[in-house]
Write a protein that holds these residues in place. Sequence first.
Motif, short mmCIF file in Angstrom:
data_model
loop_
_atom_site.label_atom_id
_atom_site.label_comp_id
_atom_site.label_asym_id
_atom_site.label_seq_id
_atom_site.Cartn_x
_atom_site.Cartn_y
_atom_site.Cartn_z
N ARG A 275 0.90 -1.21 -0.02
CA ARG A 275 -0.04 -0.17 0.18
C ARG A 275 0.95 1.52 -0.05
O ARG A 275 0.53 2.27 -0.62
CB ARG A 275 -0.98 -0.05 1.30
CG ARG A 275 -2.19 -1.06 1.08
CD ARG A 275 -2.91 -0.90 2.30
NE ARG A 275 -3.64 0.27 2.52
CZ ARG A 275 -4.47 0.64 3.53
NH1 ARG A 275 -4.59 -0.13 4.26
NH2 ARG A 275 -4.90 1.78 3.48
N MET A 276 1.92 1.26 0.80
CA MET A 276 2.63 2.39 0.94
C MET A 276 3.38 2.68 -0.59
O MET A 276 3.68 3.92 -0.86
CB MET A 276 3.83 2.08 2.12
CG MET A 276 5.02 3.37 1.99
SD MET A 276 5.70 3.23 3.58
CE MET A 276 7.42 4.28 3.05
N ALA A 277 3.97 1.63 -1.18
CA ALA A 277 4.61 1.71 -2.46
C ALA A 277 3.78 2.51 -3.42
O ALA A 277 4.31 3.10 -4.58
CB ALA A 277 4.83 0.49 -2.94
N LYS A 278 2.44 2.60 -3.39
CA LYS A 278 1.44 3.12 -4.02
C LYS A 278 1.09 4.70 -3.74
O LYS A 278 0.10 5.25 -4.49
CB LYS A 278 0.17 2.50 -4.28
CG LYS A 278 0.45 0.77 -4.93
CD LYS A 278 -0.88 0.16 -5.01
CE LYS A 278 -0.51 -0.96 -5.86
NZ LYS A 278 -1.79 -2.01 -5.79
N ASP A 279 1.51 4.97 -2.32
CA ASP A 279 1.11 6.05 -1.86
C ASP A 279 1.47 7.24 -2.51
O ASP A 279 2.70 7.42 -2.70
CB ASP A 279 1.52 6.17 -0.28
CG ASP A 279 1.21 7.47 0.24
OD1 ASP A 279 -0.03 7.70 0.68
OD2 ASP A 279 1.98 8.22 0.73
N PRO A 280 0.88 8.64 -2.85
CA PRO A 280 1.22 9.74 -3.65
C PRO A 280 2.34 10.40 -2.76
O PRO A 280 3.45 10.81 -3.55
CB PRO A 280 0.08 10.50 -3.66
CG PRO A 280 -1.06 9.68 -3.67
CD PRO A 280 -0.82 8.58 -2.79
N GLU A 281 2.16 10.65 -1.44
CA GLU A 281 3.38 11.25 -0.89
C GLU A 281 4.70 10.33 -0.85
O GLU A 281 5.71 11.05 -0.98
CB GLU A 281 2.87 11.36 0.55
CG GLU A 281 3.54 12.26 1.57
CD GLU A 281 3.28 12.61 2.86
OE1 GLU A 281 4.33 12.88 3.58
OE2 GLU A 281 1.88 12.41 2.99
#
Length: 324
Positions: A275-281
Motif C-alpha cells: 500500500r505504501m508503495a502506491k502512496d502519492p506522498e
Amino acid sequence: MTRLLVLCALLCAFAAHAQAAAWKPARPIEIVNPASPGGSVDLMCRSLKKFMEDNKLVDVPVNLVYKTGANGAIALDYVNQQQGSGETLFAIAHTFLTIKLTGESKQDWRDLTLLGILFKEFHVTAVRADSPLKSGKDLIERMRKDPAALSYGFFGNRGNHLHLAAAIPLKAAGIDIRKMTTVPYRSGPEAISAVLGGHLDVALVSAVVTAGQVQAGKMRVLTQTTPERGAGYLKDVPTWKELGVNVDYATAQGFTGPKNMPAEAVRFWENVLARMAKDPEWRMLLDRSLWAGAYLNSAEMRRYYEGEFSKLKAVLEELDLTKQ
C-alpha cells in the motif's frame, strides 16, 4: 459424505484466512534503523511510520529505534534478540548482503524474515569541477593505465555495497580492482567534502548527495549506475552502459523482521508495504530523492537477494575481502 468433507475443508480454509487477515500488532512497533538520522534509510523509516499513523493502520504506538554502529552489526544483533516478534521491523539495505562475508557480523540477511523492498538507490562517480578528469572515458583510461592512480572515497567500510558500486563497473571496464586506492568515510557528504577540499580524487556516492554541488558548479559527475539516465541533473550524465561498460547497479532498500516472524505477521507487513508503495506522498519522496520505486514482496525479495548475494560474493572474493 464427500460433500460434507469438502464443506468442512472450505470452512477451515475460510477460518484460517480470516484469522490471518485479522492479525494486527498487539504491542508497540519498533522500526529499527541501523543508520544515522538524515540518510536514505532514515527517510524510509520515517515515511513508513508516518504512512501507518496517517492511515490509522495500527492501534499501537510506532517507535523509531536507532541502533547505529559497526556497519549495521549492532542493529542486526538487536533485531535477532526479538526472534518470533511480529512487531519488530528492520530497515535493510545491501549492507546486509555482505556483512557476514566480510566478517563484520556472524549474521546477515539469511538470518532475517524478508518482508519487502520499496526502492532502489543509484550511485554516481563525482569529481571536483576543476578535475583533469572531464568524462567517464577519462576515468576509465586513467585507471586502466594505473588502477591505483586515483583515490576513491565512499561511505562505510571496504567491501560494503558502496565500495562494490565502484568496483563492479570498473572491473567490467577491464580495470584491476584489487589495486584500487580506496578511502572509507563516515558518510557520503564527508567524502564529497574531501573531494571539494582537494584531499580525494573521486567520490562514489548516492545520486542525490551531489545534486546541490553540481548545480552550484562545484562538482562534475562522470557516470551513473542507472540502466538509463535518471531525472534532474542526471539527464546530463552518461550511464556506464553508454560508456561501453555493460553494467548497471543499484542498492535496494526495504524491510525485514527478525527470524521466525509469524506467517500472519509477514502477510500483514507485506500488505502495508504494498500500500505504501502506491502512496502519492511516498512517490513524491522517490522523485525528490532520485530513487526508483521497486516494490517487491517477500518471495520476490528473496529471489532478488539470492541473485545479488551471488554476484557480490564473487566480487568480494576477487578483492580478497571474504572472511568465511
